[in-house]
Write an enzyme that holds these catalytic residues in place. Sequence first.
Site: not given
Ligand code: GLN
Length: 193
Positions: A172, A78, A135-136, A46-48, A174
């Site tokens: 990921h 991630c 993903i990113r 997600g977004e840390s 999942e």
């Molecule tokens: N780039 C995201 C972050 O810094 C992590 C990306 C992800 O969990 N798919 O949180």
Amino acid sequence: MKIGVLALQGAFAEHIAILERLKIEVIPVRLPQQLEGLDGLIIPGGESTTITKLMVHYKLKNKIIELARNGFPIFGTCAGMIILAGELSSSGGVKPTGVMDIKVNRNAFGRQVDSFEAEINIPVIGKKPLTGVFIRAPLIESVGKAAEVLARLADGTIVAARQGKLLVCSFHPELTDDTRFHHYFLDIVSGKV
Ligand code: GLN
């Protein structure tokens, strides 16, 4: 076996769905008391930045740090890996829990458009490569003495590691139908590996 999935933000629903497919009892965790009685925890992607802020707000962060230090099994994918890192080379304001002896670079592969898939060899789950969805994604820049490398990309980049009962990966698992890496975490939880 009862596994919690941190359900503050990100891809928690997908982890819950995989665990349910594996016939595991799953608890979405949003409050500290929901950590009680669990055998393991998954911290999703997600977004840390958002997840760590919410972990502090809901008083989950210190509790999770304490559990990790006491040998409680935690699987971070991630953003979850960023959160478990001991050190971040480009934190962007994220304060990780610091529980794992790894140095992680956030957004190391570039922006959202640079997301990709790659076949990854992960010897601990078998010979057949696993399709990693990045993903990113963050990467593991270095692994300290306490942790071990579980997988690398073809160019040598470290994308999965383990330290005791803590497990992390850049990708990921999942988001594919391949449940082997989740299985591996469940084997860590049950003490099989
Ligand atoms: N780039 C995201 C972050 O810094 C992590 C990306 C992800 O969990 N798919 O949180």
